[in-house]
Write an enzyme that holds these catalytic residues in place. Structure first.
Site, PDB file in Angstrom:
ATOM      1  N   SER A  62      24.086  19.210 -79.219  1.00  0.00           N
ATOM      2  CA  SER A  62      24.851  18.328 -80.107  1.00  0.00           C
ATOM      3  C   SER A  62      26.013  17.639 -79.401  1.00  0.00           C
ATOM      4  O   SER A  62      26.376  16.518 -79.755  1.00  0.00           O
ATOM      5  CB  SER A  62      25.357  19.106 -81.322  1.00  0.00           C
ATOM      6  N   GLN A 102       5.757  22.096 -60.994  1.00  0.00           N
ATOM      7  CA  GLN A 102       6.664  21.061 -60.479  1.00  0.00           C
ATOM      8  C   GLN A 102       8.018  21.673 -60.141  1.00  0.00           C
ATOM      9  O   GLN A 102       8.489  22.576 -60.813  1.00  0.00           O
ATOM     10  CB  GLN A 102       6.806  19.905 -61.458  1.00  0.00           C
ATOM     11  N   TYR A 146      -2.503  25.525 -70.360  1.00  0.00           N
ATOM     12  CA  TYR A 146      -2.187  24.441 -69.424  1.00  0.00           C
ATOM     13  C   TYR A 146      -2.657  24.805 -68.015  1.00  0.00           C
ATOM     14  O   TYR A 146      -3.207  23.979 -67.299  1.00  0.00           O
ATOM     15  CB  TYR A 146      -0.672  24.187 -69.432  1.00  0.00           C
ATOM     16  N   LEU A 185      13.843  16.415 -67.269  1.00  0.00           N
ATOM     17  CA  LEU A 185      14.617  16.000 -68.438  1.00  0.00           C
ATOM     18  C   LEU A 185      14.789  14.488 -68.424  1.00  0.00           C
ATOM     19  O   LEU A 185      15.010  13.904 -67.362  1.00  0.00           O
ATOM     20  CB  LEU A 185      16.016  16.640 -68.402  1.00  0.00           C
ATOM     21  N   GLU A 186      14.718  13.882 -69.588  1.00  0.00           N
ATOM     22  CA  GLU A 186      14.999  12.445 -69.700  1.00  0.00           C
ATOM     23  C   GLU A 186      16.214  12.276 -70.601  1.00  0.00           C
ATOM     24  O   GLU A 186      16.259  12.812 -71.702  1.00  0.00           O
ATOM     25  CB  GLU A 186      13.806  11.696 -70.286  1.00  0.00           C
ATOM     26  N   GLN A 242      18.473  22.744 -75.428  1.00  0.00           N
ATOM     27  CA  GLN A 242      18.127  24.102 -75.834  1.00  0.00           C
ATOM     28  C   GLN A 242      16.611  24.246 -75.951  1.00  0.00           C
ATOM     29  O   GLN A 242      15.944  23.405 -76.545  1.00  0.00           O
ATOM     30  CB  GLN A 242      18.763  24.465 -77.168  1.00  0.00           C
ATOM     31  N   ARG A 279      26.173  13.641 -80.001  1.00  0.00           N
ATOM     32  CA  ARG A 279      27.318  13.020 -80.663  1.00  0.00           C
ATOM     33  C   ARG A 279      27.953  11.923 -79.828  1.00  0.00           C
ATOM     34  O   ARG A 279      28.815  11.188 -80.296  1.00  0.00           O
ATOM     35  CB  ARG A 279      28.357  14.094 -81.007  1.00  0.00           C
TER      36      ARG A 279
END
Length: 189
Positions: A113, A181, A171, A137-138, A157, A117
């Site tokens: 958050s 990766q 997978y 992560l993007e 999270q 925010r």
């Protein structure tokens, strides 16, 4: 499927190397006493940290974003404790933590958050059963101003959903293209 608690996460980290390195408690202060964006075990999840390797999107070459033929020159590599994302742009990074997801678990990632925010959206696709690796992560900066991401601090999270049975095909069984990766990984086809 059931959402797993902090007790389950701690047990799985100890017995099955679910998360490496693993932080057993939620960390809110740096050793220097400075406030940081928290990471580690929470009540029903695990807050991951961002490594100091970033790929910041740039369109200096006027490229078309094509997931089937992604142009690596569309990114500028940055290694730093802070990444500044240009307005209305995005950056890729990776978690410090390496994950080994069990065969009967699906993991979902949600942004923290503190970043949400500020107009910074974290996007990660689900971690499928028996996937392992550093998570790419993007970060999307939805604002008209530059936005900062802090390496070594909490950014998202992970929520763990455990099924009462193993999946038929994992997978790993499918030999998924993102299996194992270790760095910031660009799209593959």
């Amino acid at each position: 499927m059931t959402i797993k608690s902090d007790k389950w996460i701690k047990r799985m980290a100890q017995e099955h190397q679910l998360i490496e390195p693993f932080t057993e408690n939620q960390v809110r202060d740096a050793n220097s006493g400075n406030k940081i964006i928290s990471y580690g075990v929470s009540s029903f999840g695990y807050d991951v940290r961002c490594a100091d390797e970033f790929k910041v999107f740039t369109n200096i070459n006027s490229a078309t974003v094509d997931p089937k033929s992604f142009d690596e020159d569309s990114f500028v590599d940055v290694k730093s404790d802070v990444c500044v994302i240009p307005p209305n742009s995005f950056a890729l990074a990776r978690t410090i933590e390496y994950f080994k997801i069990p065969r009967n678990v699906l993991t979902i990632c949600l942004g923290k958050s503190t970043y949400a925010r500020c107009g910074i959206i974290v996007n990660v696709t689900p971690l499928e059963p028996e996937w392992e690796g550093h998570v790419t992560l993007e970060f999307s900066n939805t604002t008209t101003l530059p936005a900062k991401i802090y390496a070594g601090e909490g950014v998202a999270q992970m929520i763990f959903l455990e099924s009462d049975e193993d999946c038929e095909t994992s997978y790993k069984d499918r030999k998924g293209k993102y299996q194992g990766q270790t760095g910031v990984t660009l799209p593959k086809t």
